[in-house]
Structures are given as C-alpha cells and as structure tokens.
Write an enzyme that holds these catalytic residues in place. Structure first.
Site, PDB file in Angstrom:
ATOM      1  N   ASP A   1      -4.443 -17.054   4.975  1.00 14.61           N
ATOM      2  CA  ASP A   1      -3.928 -17.595   3.307  1.00 14.61           C
ATOM      3  C   ASP A   1      -3.022 -19.015   3.544  1.00 14.61           C
ATOM      4  O   ASP A   1      -2.479 -19.049   4.695  1.00 14.61           O
ATOM      5  CB  ASP A   1      -3.322 -16.763   2.560  1.00 14.61           C
ATOM      6  CG  ASP A   1      -3.116 -16.780   1.199  1.00 14.61           C
ATOM      7  OD1 ASP A   1      -3.846 -17.692   0.655  1.00 14.61           O
ATOM      8  OD2 ASP A   1      -2.296 -16.125   0.576  1.00 14.61           O
TER       9      ASP A   1
ATOM     10  N   HIS B   1      -0.858 -22.279   1.275  1.00 14.59           N
ATOM     11  CA  HIS B   1      -0.338 -22.796  -0.123  1.00 14.59           C
ATOM     12  C   HIS B   1       0.226 -24.129   0.057  1.00 14.59           C
ATOM     13  O   HIS B   1       1.116 -24.215   1.022  1.00 14.59           O
ATOM     14  CB  HIS B   1       0.369 -21.823  -0.678  1.00 14.59           C
ATOM     15  CG  HIS B   1      -0.156 -20.640  -1.201  1.00 14.59           C
ATOM     16  ND1 HIS B   1       0.115 -19.522  -0.597  1.00 14.59           N
ATOM     17  CD2 HIS B   1      -1.140 -20.415  -2.210  1.00 14.59           C
ATOM     18  CE1 HIS B   1      -0.740 -18.527  -1.358  1.00 14.59           C
ATOM     19  NE2 HIS B   1      -1.349 -18.980  -2.285  1.00 14.59           N
TER      20      HIS B   1
ATOM     21  N   LYS C   1     -11.377 -25.835  -9.033  1.00 12.18           N
ATOM     22  CA  LYS C   1     -11.677 -25.220  -7.608  1.00 12.18           C
ATOM     23  C   LYS C   1     -12.894 -25.413  -6.608  1.00 12.18           C
ATOM     24  O   LYS C   1     -13.701 -25.982  -7.397  1.00 12.18           O
ATOM     25  CB  LYS C   1     -11.473 -23.733  -7.555  1.00 12.18           C
ATOM     26  CG  LYS C   1     -12.567 -23.152  -8.336  1.00 12.18           C
ATOM     27  CD  LYS C   1     -12.856 -21.623  -7.944  1.00 12.18           C
ATOM     28  CE  LYS C   1     -13.752 -20.769  -8.924  1.00 12.18           C
ATOM     29  NZ  LYS C   1     -13.862 -19.518  -8.636  1.00 12.18           N
TER      30      LYS C   1
HETATM   31 ZN   LIG Z   1      -2.571 -18.150  -3.406  1.00 12.66          ZN
END
Ligand SMILES: [Zn+2]
Ligand SMILES: [Zn+2]
Lengths: 428, 428
Positions: B161, B163, B243
């Site tokens: 992940d 960000h 997205k």
């Molecule tokens: Zn996220």
C-alpha cells in the site's frame, strides 16, 4: 564548523532517554486514537527493517523457518491454549460488526498457539524434528493505559519470536544453539554485559519430576557449555517449564530483560501435539521451546537508542550520509554523488533496481542557506558522514567526507560507496 | 531419470489453480479457527518475503518511505474517515476484555486513515511535498465466510500500500511515476499483458467540477505519456475522485484487478489536512493518491502461481537447489557444496552472517534411498537446480547440475554460486 562539533559533543554529555532521541530523530510517534500502538515513522522504520533483515540473516544460520501466521483466532483456540481464561485482562477481543455473522475472536497476544496449529497440520516424524518457526507478527496486549510509555510499554509490538518443537533428547542442543545466537547478536550490538538466569521448578508445576529434572539438567549443561556467566533462581520457573532469561545491562547499569528461552511442557499437551517415533507409534509428545533474542523489537530499539545515545553505527543508521554542495554550480555534481553512493538511481534512470544491490540512505541539502548553517543542521541530525562538494571535489571526482567521529577524509565517489559497503558488511 | 522429466512435463499440461499448487508445494494453509486468514508456511513465506524485498527496492527508486502504522484505532478515527458507517459490514471491531477499561476500536481494513494521522502530525510545507508513505501492514476485512477461497478471497491480507500527499500541480508527475512503477514491476513478473482503465466523475461526487476536470486531465496526460494502451470508463470513478485500475490478463485470458491508482479529494478534507503554501498560509489542501502495485500481496501470489504454474524463476523460488550425494561417501562433499552455494554457514561455522551476503535456499537429500527415487521427488518438488555429486564431482570440485528446464551442465562449486548470484541480479 569545528565549533559546532564541540557544541554537539557538549550536548551529548547529557543522557537522553529513547523518547527524547526518538522525537529528535523523528523515529516514531504516538497518537491518542490508538494508545500504546507505535507509528514507526520513515526513519524509525529504516532501523526496524534493518533489525529484522539482520535477524532474518541469523535465523538462516540457525535453521529457523519464518512463517506469517494469522492475527485473529476464534475464542476456542484461546480456550485450548488457556489464554482466554488466564490472560483475560491482557487480551483484546474481536468481532464482526454484522450482528448476524458475529463470531468471537481474540487478537493474538502471542504467536505460540498459531504455531501449534501449524505444527499440527501434518503428521510429524522424529526425523523431521526439530521444527523451528520464526514469526515477526504484530502482537497486541491490553496494558493499562497509565502504564504506557514510549517504546518500552506498549499495546502493539513485534517480537523476533520463535518456537522450536523438538524431541526431549534434542533440548540441550537447541538451548545451546539459542544461547549462541543470543551471544552472536549481542556482540554485534556491543551490548556491554548480560547475565543468564536459570529459573527452576516452582512449587506448582505440571508434568513429572523426572521430566523437570531431565529438562533442567539439559539447561544447566547447555549453560555450562556456553562459557557464559549464569545464575539460578530456584523455584522461579513458570508452572509449565523451566526458563532462561537474559538480562542486559545498559550504559547506566540498569538491567532490562531482553532475550528469553522458555521450555514448555504444557502447550504440546493442550494441543495434543505428537510425532511418530522410531517405534513407529504416535505416542510421542514434542517439547516446545519459546525463544526470542531481541524480545520486543520496539523495546530492543529503545535499549539500543539509549545505549548508543542515538549515534547509530553506519549499518543501522537511518541517516547514513548527506551531500552538501557549497554553491549552486555544485548541485548537479552533488546529485551525481548522492546517486552513485546511495546506489539508488533517480530521474530518467529510475528504472528497476538490481535485486542484490546495496543501497544507502544518502540525502542532499542543496537549500540556499550558508554552508555553516547546513553543516550544523546535518550534525544535529546525526548523519554518519557529511560530504561537502565544491570546485576542488568536482574537478577531482571526490567528496570531502566529514565522519561523525574521527578525522575528515577525501575520497573518490566510487571509493566512498565501496567504503560504505565494506563497513556495513562488518556491522560497523 | 529422463522418463521422470517427461512424466513431469505431462503433468504440467493440466492447468492447476493456485490452491492445488499451494498445497503441493506447501506454501500456505488455512485453519477453521481463523477462516480467511492465511498461514504462510515456510516456503510460502520465502516467496512473500522476496516479493516485499523486491518491492522495497523499487520503492527506494520511486522515493517512497516505508512506515509501520498501528492496526487498531478508536472508533472515532473510523467515524472521521467515514469507514465506521460506510464500511460497517466489512469491519471487525475490537475491545478490551476488561469491562472497566473497555473501549471501542476498529481493526483496520485500510491504511489510509492512519497515514492521514502521520501526515497531520507536523505542519507541512509546499516544499516538502510530495510525501509518499508505503506500508505493508496486515489488513482485515470481514468477507462473508461463503466467499472465502484460497489466497484470492480472504479476511486478512497485506497490500503493498502507498499514499502520496501532493499539491494539485504535482498530480500528473505522481501518476506518471506510479504507472512507470507498475510497468517496471509487471515486466519483471513477465505479466503477458495488462490494460489501464480510467474511471471518471460519476453522477454523485464531492468537490468542484473544476477540481475534477483538472485531475482527470492530469490523469489523461499521464496515461498518454505512459505509452501504454488505456481506456475510459466514463462516470465510473468513486464519488471522492477519479482512478486508474490496472487489469492483468493471466495465461488463461482471465482478467484480474491488481494495481490501482486512486485520487482522493475526500480524506484530506475529512482529516482537515493542510500545507503551508508559497503564500505562507495554511489555506492549502493536499491531494491524496492511494496506490498499490501488487494490490493484495496474497492475491498477486495467486496470480503469479497460476501464471507460471508453480515453476518459480530462480530469484523468487522457495526451492532453488537441492544437492543429492550418490552414495554415503559423497555426503560430506554434498554438505560442503550445500554450504558454499547457499552462503549459509552451518555447524561449527554457524557464526554471525555478513550483512550483505547473498544466500540461497539449497537443500540436501542424503537419505538412504535410490538416486532415481530422490531425483523424481526433487523434480516433483520443483527445484530449479538439482545437483548430483559422486566420485567424479568430488575429485573435480564440481556439481552436476540439472536445471528444471534446459540441458544439464557441470560447474565448479564456486561457479554455481556466482551463476546464482548473477541470475538473481537479473531477476531470472
Ligand atoms: Zn488508501
Ligand atoms: Zn511462545
């Protein structure tokens, strides 16, 4: 700039605890939305990952096999292990938020029961023992909120946890190897001194006296063979088995419990673990050994931070070097030095990185402030090496390196990189 | 033994799904005491760790900073993020088991809110953006038990992940870099083909049309610059931002969603995130980009397992080589070969391992069964190289290497090791 080194040395005379250094170096943070759960910030994560990488290398030598085990388990697992009852106050419970499918889970405070399930997933033969699992999973224990402090008393932490399932006749070898691993690791971290404490059969115990006697004598022999200093605390073992605690002394002489090696006759019984013996029957119960070398990785970080007062050796340092160009015309050269020394390509060269390449944390400070100001700031941040580059360095293809301790030196860019590679290989 | 290769090839004509291969190669297990939570067994953990190590190397190139963020957060965090309400069915809740100190927590299904807290822990300046956090924390989502299957539909998983908190004017560069990273990674895994799908403003949305238009055009330009094939799904974006989904096609032509790059105008607003702009005010809101390249690491493993049908390339293989001594008198030499090729010392040499040394998974099969039987078993287990040693090899200091595919070759022990090092560096 000689001035500022002296300032720095003056400051370092004051003993700082890990929370002060942690804040100063931006290693971790805590937020009231999750008391006792550490957020490891980028520089703290660099150290944490390096500790794990280091331990993974040692685990290969000692033939542990890492696993990734689940974090939540149904209540019934914790009933089997005994944690649901005995560990009640310390455990978090988990449930689905959908009432229809709600089930009761426990958030794991320990890896042991999960590892028992893995052991038990296949029939085991005496030939394949010992089986040694290592696991770095996050663990949660519901410590009282008043007790929470820094990296040492937390609710979420990681252990360099390991469980050995072995035959009774293998206990001594395994204990000996575990002590050797502890000693290897503590040497690397230059832990000044530590004591081994053997805790023996308490008044309340499970199993037979014969089992205990055999186990304790295996532990004593392993301790003798270790060549380390050790003491006995009679009757201080857990009811389920004798143990060896390793107490490390920090630079202030304060003792911390770090490593532990714990025999367990109980969990193999509770989980009905067996192995097929030479007699071709399954009437054999393995001994389980819980052991950790760092113990809590977070607490180990705290101990090391305080011991070295945040002055990381190069191999473990989250800030290994910084390059400072003297003037604007040296910025491109500084970037080139940064890229070559770090081993991390950037810009248009930002392609896939070779798998086995060594990389280093090399920053650059090309801000428009005075050299003196940037040097002082870099010193304060604790970089192991500050590389200054100006006209002369650009012409010569060199960097003027100023180590955190010791004399300045000038090296070719490639030699700086090789010097870093060699230092790190020796854990310097 | 030529026979058995053919048998092996015959078997491989049948397409096996990842659950079959996972069981055959002992990569993972599942236990009803924790449905949907994978136990990665030793050989599965080897692959998993290698994937993370690989991704960590690439993250350095793309200037992400790994963090380790907490796993449980008080309900109020999830109320701020909106998950408590919108994600209700999918979340697990957590509480202390001590009634007096009971508090309501949620077990994280995503890392984003935790990363917002990290961003928000200090005042940020436009100069320090983008801030890019990476996190491999375990995530829990309460999928219906009927839907759980293998590594693809699980309750506990890990994402690669990330960000990115950036200024609006940085979106395009960041998207472009994210697509480049995806492309770099997919090339290494020889993913035969993939499609990029841009999803644009839906009927229900937050923010202004201008924000959306600017963001969508940044995404379009980044997609154009990528040189990749891409499509638009008009109106299919999330209400909080447009997205890009990356769909990979497996060898059967089936499409899987793996990577995703998602703009988010909402979380920065909900968490009131700001940065100090060039105008010296805090009236600036960063854009947040959620992105993952593997997506779920477990699901990515499943895709790769099926794509390569369990025939791991050397660099990713959990069983890189096995040494088989022909007779008892070759066992010591086989051990020497194992130790030298693997780079892992054993026995009395079991000392600390150099930090940067390359190690390989090299087993030994010195059991008292026929060579043919041991060869067949090794082939079945999928070792990349089977090294047979007998009198001739012992005399010459060589190993007779039988690759999983291709012709046999004879190499000096040291050359085998160097050959492995070179192959792995090229991701072969
Ligand atoms: Zn996220
Ligand atoms: Zn344990």
């Amino acid at each position: 700039s000689a001035r500022s080194t002296e300032d720095d040395d003056d400051v370092s005379e004051v003993f700082l605890d890990h929370r002060q250094i942690g804040a100063q170096q931006e290693l971790y943070m805590i937020n009231p939305l999750t008391p006792g759960s550490i957020f490891l910030l980028p520089h703290g994560t660099r150290i944490y990952n390096k500790l794990l990488e280091f331990m993974r290398a040692q685990l290969k030598v000692f033939r542990f096999e890492e696993v990734v085990s689940p974090i939540i388990y149904r209540k019934s697992l914790w009933e089997t292990s005994g944690h649901w009852e005995k560990y009640k106050e310390d455990m978090f419970e988990v449930g689905g938020r959908n009432e229809e499918t709600k089930e009761e889970y426990g958030l794991k405070p320990m890896n042991c029961p999960g590892h028992c399930l893995m052991y038990d997933a296949a029939e085991r033969s005496y030939r394949e023992l010992p089986i040694r699992y290592a696991d770095f999973s996050p663990l949660h224990r519901n410590e009282a909120s008043g007790a929470l402090t820094g990296l040492t008393r937390v609710r979420r932490f990681h252990q360099d946890d390991g469980h050995i399932f072995c035959r009774p006749d293998q206990v001594q070898e395994e204990i000996k190897a575990s002590i050797k691993l502890v000693d290897n690791v503590y040497k690397i971290f230059k832990i000044p001194s530590y004591r081994l404490l053997l805790s023996t059969r308490p008044e309340q115990y499970i199993g037979t006296i014969e089992e205990w006697d055999r186990a304790e004598s295996a532990l004593r022999e392993a301790l003798d063979e270790s060549g380390q200093q050790w003491l006995v605390k009679n009757g201080d073992g857990a009811f389920y088995g004798p143990k060896i605690d390793i107490l490390v002394k920090d630079s202030n002489g304060k003792e911390h419990q770090a490593a532990t090696i714990q025999l367990d006759f109980q969990l193999p019984h509770r989980f009905q673990l067996t192995y097929r013996g030479e007699d071709d029957t399954l009437a054999h119960r393995p001994v389980m050994i819980h052991r950790a070398v760092f113990g809590s990785v977070e607490r180990f970080m705290a101990v090391i931070i305080e011991q070295i007062q945040g002055k990381w050796p190069l191999w473990l340092s989250p800030r290994q070097a910084i390059i400072i160009p003297i003037a604007d015309r040296h910025v491109d050269y500084a970037r080139e030095a940064q890229e070559k020394i770090s081993g991390v390509p950037s810009g248009d060269r930002a392609d896939i990185l070779d798998f086995n390449i060594s990389t280093f944390y090399v920053d650059i400070d090309d801000r428009a402030s005075t050299l003196g100001h940037r040097l002082r700031e870099a010193i304060k941040k604790g970089y192991n090496y500050i590389g200054v580059v100006g006209d002369k360095e650009m012409t010569d293809g060199t960097v003027a390196l100023r180590p955190r301790t010791g004399s300045p030196l000038v090296k070719k860019i490639d030699d700086v990189r090789q010097f870093f590679i060699d230092s790190v290989a020796r854990y310097e």
